[in-house]
Motif scaffolding. Structure first.
Motif, short mmCIF file in Angstrom:
data_model
loop_
_atom_site.label_atom_id
_atom_site.label_comp_id
_atom_site.label_asym_id
_atom_site.label_seq_id
_atom_site.Cartn_x
_atom_site.Cartn_y
_atom_site.Cartn_z
N UNK A 132 0.96 -1.10 0.01
CA UNK A 132 -0.05 0.08 0.14
C UNK A 132 1.00 1.13 -0.01
N UNK A 133 0.75 2.26 -1.05
CA UNK A 133 1.40 3.37 -0.96
C UNK A 133 0.59 4.38 -0.06
N UNK A 134 1.51 4.79 0.86
CA UNK A 134 0.74 5.42 2.03
C UNK A 134 1.12 6.93 2.26
N UNK A 135 2.23 7.50 1.41
CA UNK A 135 2.46 8.76 1.54
C UNK A 135 3.55 8.84 0.31
N UNK A 145 11.43 12.31 -5.36
CA UNK A 145 10.41 11.98 -4.78
C UNK A 145 10.49 10.84 -3.94
N UNK A 146 10.06 10.75 -2.92
CA UNK A 146 10.07 9.59 -1.75
C UNK A 146 8.83 8.99 -1.91
N UNK A 147 8.61 7.57 -1.92
CA UNK A 147 7.24 7.07 -2.07
C UNK A 147 7.53 6.12 -0.52
N UNK A 148 6.23 6.34 0.08
CA UNK A 148 6.29 5.46 1.16
C UNK A 148 5.20 4.40 1.37
N UNK A 149 5.81 3.12 1.62
CA UNK A 149 4.78 2.04 1.48
C UNK A 149 4.61 1.14 2.93
N UNK A 150 3.54 0.74 3.00
CA UNK A 150 3.00 0.17 4.27
C UNK A 150 4.17 -0.92 4.83
N UNK A 151 4.32 -1.81 3.74
CA UNK A 151 5.09 -3.02 4.32
C UNK A 151 6.66 -3.07 3.69
N UNK A 152 6.70 -2.22 2.58
CA UNK A 152 7.99 -2.37 1.71
C UNK A 152 8.86 -1.06 2.30
N UNK A 153 8.59 -0.16 2.84
CA UNK A 153 9.45 1.03 3.44
C UNK A 153 9.23 2.09 2.20
N UNK A 154 10.72 2.58 1.91
CA UNK A 154 10.63 3.69 0.86
C UNK A 154 11.31 3.39 -0.17
N UNK A 155 10.97 4.15 -1.23
CA UNK A 155 11.42 4.10 -2.52
C UNK A 155 11.64 5.29 -3.29
#
Length: 156
Positions: free
Chosen positions: A67-70, A129-139
């Motif tokens: 899930x992409x959270x922020x 851009x920093x994508x934050x995911x519920x389980x995978x952390x950041x990309x």
């Protein structure tokens, strides 16, 4: 002091062995986790001094969704996520990235809004851009700034 050092060494060794065990089984359990990648990222050069849009595709080749959270970026005071359906834009707090699937942000559909721009990105530059995911952390993604009228051939 010797007892404390021995206990610390034993704890470190146990931790290292546990991690070794995890790394061996981690590849076997890969189908049970997300394997995220990003492509087709771009930002049309903003026509507004304080707002810009962003588009990209997130692919999950793994067997578990995420899930992409922020989303955040140093060029904006905030980055919000939106969906567009039937011409109506709705801000979203998260988006699901399906297992073995894609989450697409494109013009006229899901998109990112960079609000309260600290600087106006120009064509030819890139935006981090920093994508934050519920389980995978950041990309972290480098998003090229394209002409305001840019429409990718992939349809994103």
């Amino acid at each position: 002091m010797r007892r404390r050092t021995a206990a610390l060494a034993a704890g470190t060794l146990a931790g290292a062995l546990a991690l070794t065990g995890c790394s061996g089984s981690g590849s076997a359990s890969a189908p049970d986790r997300a394997e995220l990648s990003v492509d087709s990222a771009y930002m049309p050069q903003p026509v507004s001094a304080d707002m810009a849009a962003g588009f990209l595709t997130i692919t999950d080749k793994g067997g578990a969704g995420d899930e992409l959270t922020s989303v955040s970026s140093d060029i904006a005071g905030q980055v919000t996520m939106h969906s567009t359906q039937g011409g109506a834009m709705t801000e979203k707090s998260s988006f699901t990235v399906p297992a073995h699937g894609r989450l697409v942000f494109r013009s006229g559909g899901n998109h990112l809004m960079f609000e309260k721009l600290r600087r106006a990105p120009k064509q030819g530059q890139t935006v981090t851009v920093r994508l934050t995911f519920a389980r995978s952390g950041h990309l972290t993604v480098e998003m090229p700034v394209e002409p305001a009228t840019y429409h990718p051939s992939t349809g994103h």
